[in-house]
Motif scaffolding. Structure first.
Motif, short mmCIF file in Angstrom:
data_model
loop_
_atom_site.label_atom_id
_atom_site.label_comp_id
_atom_site.label_asym_id
_atom_site.label_seq_id
_atom_site.Cartn_x
_atom_site.Cartn_y
_atom_site.Cartn_z
N THR A 289 0.88 -1.17 0.00
CA THR A 289 0.00 0.00 0.00
C THR A 289 0.90 1.21 0.00
O THR A 289 1.44 1.60 1.04
N LEU A 290 1.08 1.81 -1.18
CA LEU A 290 2.10 2.84 -1.35
C LEU A 290 1.55 4.23 -1.56
O LEU A 290 2.31 5.20 -1.56
N VAL A 291 0.22 4.37 -1.75
CA VAL A 291 -0.34 5.69 -2.02
C VAL A 291 -1.57 5.94 -1.17
O VAL A 291 -2.26 5.02 -0.71
N ALA A 292 -1.82 7.21 -0.93
CA ALA A 292 -3.04 7.73 -0.31
C ALA A 292 -3.30 9.07 -1.00
O ALA A 292 -2.45 9.53 -1.78
N PRO A 293 -4.43 9.70 -0.77
CA PRO A 293 -4.67 11.00 -1.42
C PRO A 293 -3.53 11.98 -1.16
O PRO A 293 -3.26 12.37 -0.04
N GLY A 294 -2.81 12.33 -2.22
CA GLY A 294 -1.72 13.28 -2.11
C GLY A 294 -0.44 12.72 -1.53
O GLY A 294 0.52 13.48 -1.33
N GLU A 331 -5.99 12.70 -6.08
CA GLU A 331 -6.99 11.75 -5.60
C GLU A 331 -6.39 10.36 -5.52
O GLU A 331 -5.62 9.95 -6.39
N GLY A 332 -6.77 9.63 -4.45
CA GLY A 332 -6.18 8.33 -4.20
C GLY A 332 -6.28 7.35 -5.36
O GLY A 332 -5.27 6.80 -5.80
N PRO A 333 -7.47 7.08 -5.91
CA PRO A 333 -7.59 6.11 -7.00
C PRO A 333 -6.79 6.50 -8.24
O PRO A 333 -6.17 5.65 -8.88
N ALA A 334 -6.81 7.79 -8.59
CA ALA A 334 -6.07 8.23 -9.77
C ALA A 334 -4.57 8.07 -9.56
O ALA A 334 -3.82 7.66 -10.45
N LEU A 335 -4.10 8.39 -8.35
CA LEU A 335 -2.68 8.26 -8.04
C LEU A 335 -2.26 6.80 -8.02
O LEU A 335 -1.17 6.43 -8.48
N GLU A 336 -3.12 5.93 -7.50
CA GLU A 336 -2.84 4.49 -7.49
C GLU A 336 -2.69 3.96 -8.91
O GLU A 336 -1.76 3.20 -9.22
N ARG A 337 -3.60 4.38 -9.79
CA ARG A 337 -3.55 3.89 -11.17
C ARG A 337 -2.32 4.43 -11.89
O ARG A 337 -1.57 3.67 -12.51
N ARG A 338 -2.09 5.73 -11.79
CA ARG A 338 -1.01 6.34 -12.56
C ARG A 338 0.37 5.98 -12.03
O ARG A 338 1.29 5.72 -12.81
N TYR A 339 0.53 5.96 -10.72
CA TYR A 339 1.86 5.73 -10.15
C TYR A 339 2.17 4.25 -9.95
O TYR A 339 3.23 3.77 -10.34
#
Length: 578
Positions: A289-294, A331-339
């Motif tokens: 679990t590497l990302v959260a909002p921002g 946003e969390g979901p967008a960051l998860e997908r992109r990163y």
């Protein structure tokens, strides 16, 4: 802010000022400027740096990425170039050659900084030149606290993430974790954060008397040199050798013992000095679990494995984190997908494969070096994010895992029908009669026992430091070794056990001495292969009777300060004397 995306004036905090922190700062500012987005980037240099600054291994891709971030690569960094990497396991060895101009070992230790510190300095300089600010503060936690509607406009525009550092708190729109593979912030970064798992490691610097090392320009990876060590990496520089041992239960004593074995087998020069030593942690797979909002994690905090020696993957994660923050929004979901799914997917798979391959390489045993060669023919160079293992373009971690798994299965099956016969060295030096080694950190004890043995006509070599013992025994086998239990680097009982396990030294007589005259200590000494246990202060008659089978009548010198004639002997073997 522009909706959920970073805009000019947005504030970004980076926790950790090492390679990943400085690299992410430079990448964020560089990519932001290319998009017309001027960011306010602050780097918190949290925690104390390692006392041993390791060298840096720069591949062509590393140098290209540094240049792309505005870093000037000094030409003197090419002063020490590796010809390749030698893989060793159970007497077998293979060399994986590097491409011309491929592997540079950057290092100025001990005259100057270690290579990683030098590369970090160049990256930090490039980031500072673009506007990053480095703050020497330790971060305790990061809190997500959106500002209240009635808060001042300055607060509402400063972002929802609060970085708590040494009693102060500042607001940011985005926060990145780049603290490496050491103790992570865990839930203090964000709830549910799961960084890369880690494995124990011990690193050291070896210094030699000669002004410049005469070793071949090869790095070495010695697989499974002993039960508690998965691998020993030896990376030569111009003036020193960097040693790194890793394993689930590895200790400083393990590294010292393996280094003595390496000196015995000619892998490092004789007479080395252990100039610095410390424990550390290495990444051992991908984080979950590497990302959260921002928020996101980069570098070794996010993924890695012990065979990942270059900086390409770390610098690649910095570039992809910067692009994800700028393009995908906060946003969390967008960051998860992109990163994660699009940016790090391949590197996370490589990290998992690299970590898993280590256990299979242990099982492969003597077939492990050939597994590296087989993997090289099967796997081409790595993807855009990383590359091969050990700083090479190939084999890739996935191809190595497949080859190591097959080699491990074959070795396991062969062991079912094969009688285990340990290969003997090509030449075994003959034992030197009347040569005795004494290993004791007490100078008075060394001097007294030396005088006692020399009074019988024996030749004696006394060691205050046990590190040179393995090498000496392998080249000049003595009649016997008098070994103290309590030594500086390695427990004497483990040292005895190591001597008895190798063909070159297993027939050497070892007498263990200790002031800890307890039954369990005596039994451990005998179980380790000692011929006898001698309580300290050692009784001269007992010692001479054990070594010579008799007591010379002319002997008058006593380690305990008494004459040999006055010392009684209660047990000729010395095994259970109290």
């Amino acid at each position: 802010m522009n909706g959920s995306k970073l805009a000019s004036g947005s504030r970004v905090a980076i926790v950790g000022g090492g390679i990943a922190g400085a690299g992410l700062a430079a990448s964020l500012l560089f990519n932001g400027r290319a998009r017309g987005c001027a960011l306010d980037v602050r780097v918190y240099e949290s925690g104390e740096p390692d006392s041993i600054a390791p060298p840096a291994l720069l591949t062509p891709e590393c140098r290209s990425r540094l240049a792309a971030l505005g870093c000037r690569v000094p030409p003197e960094w090419r002063a020490h170039e590796l010809r390749g990497v030698e893989i060793l396991s159970q007497g077998n060895r293979e060399v994986l050659p590097s491409t011309p101009g491929g592997l540079w070992v950057v290092d100025a230790w001990p005259q100057g900084q270690g290579g990683l510190a030098l590369v970090r300095e160049v990256l930090a300089g490039a980031a500072t030149a673009q506007g990053a600010r480095f703050v020497p503060r330790h971060v305790e936690r990061v809190e997500n606290q959106p500002s209240a509607p009635d808060a001042p406009a300055a607060v509402r525009k400063s972002g929802p993430l609060v970085v708590r550092a040494q009693g102060s708190g500042e607001r940011f729109h985005a926060v990145a974790l780049a603290t490496g593979a050491g103790p992570s912030m865990g839930d203090a970064f964000f709830p549910g954060f799961k960084p890369a798992p880690t494995i124990a490691a011990v690193q050291a610097r070896l210094r030699h008397a000669s002004p410049r090392l005469s070793v071949a320009p090869l790095a070495r990876l010695w697989l499974s040199p002993m039960a508690s060590v998965d691998g020993l990496l030896l990376l030569p520089g111009a003036h020193s050798v960097y040693a790194l041992a890793f394993g689930a239960a590895v200790t400083p004593a393990d590294l010292c013992q393996v280094l003595m074995m390496a000196a015995r087998d000619g892998l490092v020069e004789e007479g080395f000095e252990l100039a610095a030593l410390e424990t550390t942690r290495l990444p051992y797979g991908p984080g979950r679990t590497l990302v959260a909002p921002g928020q996101l994690a980069v570098g070794a905090a996010a993924f890695g494995h012990p065979l990942q020696l270059g900086l390409s993957e770390t610098l690649a994660s910095c570039s992809r984190a910067a692009v994800a923050l700028l393009d995908a929004g906060l946003e969390g979901p967008a960051l998860e997908r992109r990163y994660v799914r699009e940016g790090l997917h391949e590197m996370l798979e490589d990290s998992a494969a690299g970590a898993r391959s280590i256990s299979w390489l242990r099982r492969a045993g003597r077939r492990a070096p050939q597994a590296f060669l087989a993997a090289r023919t099967r796997g081409t160079s790595g993807g855009m994010g990383g590359g091969g293992v050990l700083g090479l373009s190939s084999p890739t971690p996935l191809s190595l895992l497949n080859a190591a798994r097959w080699a491990g299965i074959r070795e396991t099956m062969a062991s079912w029908v094969r009688t285990a016969v340990e290969p003997l060295p090509a030449t075994i030096p003959s034992l030197e009669p009347d040569l005795y080694y004494i290993v004791d950190d007490d100078p008075d004890q060394r001097e007294a026992m030396t005088q006692l043995l020399e009074s019988t006509g024996a030749r004696v070599v006394a060691f205050a430091d046990e590190l040179a013992l393995f090498c000496a025994v392998a080249r000049r086998p003595p009649t016997a070794i008098l070994l103290d239990v309590v030594l500086h680097w390695v427990d004497g009982l483990r040292l005895c056990e190591g001597l008895k396990q190798h063909p070159l030294t297993r027939d050497t007589r070892v007498l263990v001495m200790s002031g800890l005259n307890r039954p369990h200590v005596r039994q451990r000494a005998l179980d380790a292969g000692a011929e006898a246990f001698l309580p300290k202060p050692v009784e001269p008659e007992r010692l001479l009777r054990q070594l010579l089978g008799h007591v010379p009548t002319s002997t008058q010198v006593s380690p305990s300060g008494r004459s040999a004639e006055s010392d009684g002997v209660s047990d000729e073997t010395g095994r259970y004397a109290s």
